[in-house]
Design an enzyme around this catalytic site. Structure first.
Site, PDB file in Angstrom:
ATOM      1  N   GLU A 162       2.565  -8.297   4.448  1.00  0.00           N
ATOM      2  CA  GLU A 162       2.582  -9.736   4.173  1.00  0.00           C
ATOM      3  C   GLU A 162       3.094 -10.454   5.409  1.00  0.00           C
ATOM      4  O   GLU A 162       3.936  -9.931   6.139  1.00  0.00           O
ATOM      5  CB  GLU A 162       3.485 -10.040   2.975  1.00  0.00           C
ATOM      6  CG  GLU A 162       2.918  -9.537   1.664  1.00  0.00           C
ATOM      7  CD  GLU A 162       3.817  -9.862   0.481  1.00  0.00           C
ATOM      8  OE1 GLU A 162       4.878 -10.488   0.678  1.00  0.00           O
ATOM      9  OE2 GLU A 162       3.458  -9.481  -0.638  1.00  0.00           O
ATOM     10  N   SER A 172       2.572 -13.467   1.489  1.00  0.00           N
ATOM     11  CA  SER A 172       3.521 -13.571   0.388  1.00  0.00           C
ATOM     12  C   SER A 172       3.044 -14.645  -0.579  1.00  0.00           C
ATOM     13  O   SER A 172       2.325 -15.578  -0.203  1.00  0.00           O
ATOM     14  CB  SER A 172       4.891 -13.965   0.935  1.00  0.00           C
ATOM     15  OG  SER A 172       5.729 -14.442  -0.092  1.00  0.00           O
TER      16      SER A 172
END
Length: 552
Positions: A442, A468
């Site tokens: 992420e 994210s």
């Protein structure tokens, strides 16, 4: 004959029983159903720190129905702590490890069923993958969200703190204010408070029918969580008695329900990967086109961070996930005939739910935040197999600009810090996909830095990695095929023009086909970054993000 009798019954299993008696069990305990309690737990962060105590309540629920509970733990990677480091490469890998750990423990000891207690991002999908894979009587309960923090009287979540780091580095925030936010962003146990990946997947547990109605939204510190944990223990015994299994519940329609809630809520892009992975284990075909088809006709109505104002605790105050489901069902979007772990349908579960004051947490259906779902699937010459764009988290749907090309997140972060990224640029981060990273990191640290510098509406970022659930801006991830497989993202060169069209679902590298083919013929697959260990193993087995990045 019970499944557990294979291991614990008959004269030939006398040695097996002796081990159990060493832990205080008696003959009656060993005649009962043996029930696994899978708790995702460690002390790496606050997200799951309380889950062991919840597991004790689940054990009591099992005992209440004359079962014998056996507690075990699974790994947890706390994404917010691993973020921006090599450690983040282990996050998506942990989803597979969690599923494998549950399978390993439950099957090795022939438990009759299991209850799963999850928390941080990968634990809920990992648990549900194990449920679908083994197809034993089972259910999941999310450990709960943290409460919101407060900063200068304003409600915040940890995503705000990540962006504050970018603001501080650019002289837009004082060190003392950053410290004040740091001290208050995560005030209690529980997973990140906004509608990031953990809370998005918590919603999915209920919508898929694999968790008790209403169990997802209470905060970790709410007394209701202990009650749900106890009821979860009782319910797994009911499931064993009636032999109701996950694949009796998981159908194409139940996954379409989950996608509908994902789109209406503006939830995390990671849910796209996770739903496809759960469907894969349930032997149900689900692909990116299903997400885009539903996104086009479902309005986004949930006003939660990162794109909105509120957090999971606020959703809980107005009635939690069942309220959102009831609204969608009344508007013909949610199929209420799908079965759940209660033994009843969604419609039956929601029968007595009253939609009262929504307190702006959920918008009026006729006046949505967006007329379409929060996530669009983009395809084109840069991503023939697809990519994801969280349009709910961006004010900008169209971007066209020169490529600034990087072969890792670390290179990109360094360039942003050195002010090499300017308004109008299109940042390309490649070789961060499932195989290339490996682990599909992420990019919250990078995306937050861009937003923190005030470039969130003028700079686009495209990657074969992930984002994210807290990410905001013109951010397109999950580009497939990934660079390590020779996808077009591996062929982009500095200052090539890239076009992102969120409205029309397009993402294109604006060079002619002959040039693209020439570059393809010249491309050489780089050496893998890891030659040993779990990341090396993962890179050899993992599939494309367009298939959910499942192990094949």
């Amino acid at each position: 004959m019970k499944r557990s009798d294979i291991t614990y019954s008959g004269p030939e299993r006398s040695p097996n029983r002796s081990y159990m008696k060493a832990m205080g069990l008696n003959d009656k305990d060993l005649e009962n159903y043996m029930v696994g309690i899978a708790a995702a737990w460690n002390e790496a962060g606050p997200c799951n720190i309380h889950v062991l105590s919840l597991a004790e309540h689940t054990k009591e629920g099992v005992r209440n129905k004359n079962g014998t509970p056996r507690l075990f733990t699974t790994p947890v990677v706390i994404d917010g702590i691993a973020m921006g480091t090599e450690g983040m490469k282990y996050s998506l890998v942990s989803r597979e490890i969690i599923a494998n750990t549950v399978e390993l423990t439950v099957n090795a000891h022939n438990y009759d069923g299991f209850a799963a207690l999850s928390g941080c991002d990968k634990t809920s999908p990992g648990m549900m993958m194990a449920m679908a894979r083994m197809n034993l009587p089972s259910l999941v309960m999310y450990g709960g969200t943290t409460l919101p923090g407060y900063y200068h009287g304003k409600q915040i979540a940890v995503g705000d703190l990540f962006e504050a780091v970018g603001s501080y580095m650019n002289g837009l925030m004082s060190l003392s204010d950053l410290k004040l936010m740091e001290d208050n962003a995560v005030p209690t146990a529980g997973s990140c408070g906004g509608l990031y990946t953990a809370n998005t997947m918590a919603m999915m547990t209920e919508v898929l029918g694999l968790a008790l109605p209403g169990s997802a939204s209470p905060p970790a510190v709410d007394g209701a969580k202990a009650k749900y944990a106890y009821e979860t223990g009782k319910t797994v015994m009911d499931l064993i008695e009636t032999d109701l299994k996950p694949r009796d519940i998981l159908t194409e329609e139940s996954f379409y329900n989950a996608i509908a809630v994902l789109m209406a809520s503006g939830g995390s892009t990671n849910a796209v990967l996770h739903l496809m992975a759960i469907a894969h284990e349930a032997k149900i075909k689900l692909n990116l086109d299903d997400f885009d088809r539903l996104s086009k006709k479902i309005p986004e109505i949930v006003n939660m961070k990162p794109s909105g104002e509120y957090v999971m605790a606020d959703l809980n105050k107005i009635g939690g996930v069942p309220i959102l489901m009831k609204i969608l069902m009344e508007h013909g979007i949610l199929n209420g005939d799908q079965l759940t772990v209660t033994g009843k349908t969604i419609k039956e579960n929601l029968k007595d739910i009253k939609i009262m004051n929504l307190n702006n947490v959920i918008k009026d259906f006729e006046h949505p935040i967006n007329s379409t779902g929060g996530i669009r699937i983009l395809k084109g010459s840069l991503a023939p197999d697809g990519s994801v764009f969280k349009i709910s988290a961006s004010k900008v749907r169209y971007h066209k600009g020169p490529a600034k090309v990087f072969n890792s997140e670390d290179e990109t972060f360094k360039a942003i810090r050195e002010r090499k990224i300017k308004a109008g640029d299109t940042v390309i981060i490649r070789y961060e996909g499932p195989k290339g990273g490996p682990g599909m990191r992420e990019m919250l640290s990078v995306t937050s830095e861009i937003v923190g510098e005030g470039l969130g509406e003028t700079v686009a970022l495209i990657t074969d990695g992930r984002f994210s659930g807290a990410t905001r801006g013109i951010m397109v991830g999950h580009v497939a095929p990934e660079a390590m497989d020779g996808g077009p993202i591996a062929l982009v060169r500095e200052n090539d023009i890239v076009e992102i069209d969120g409205e029309n679902g397009k993402i294109n590298l604006l060079i002619d086909e002959d040039e693209l083919n020439k570059r393809k013929s010249e491309w050489k697959r780089p050496e893998p970054r890891y030659k040993t260990g779990i990341l090396n193993q993962y890179s050899k087995l993992v599939s494309s993000s367009a298939k959910g990045a499942v192990m094949e």
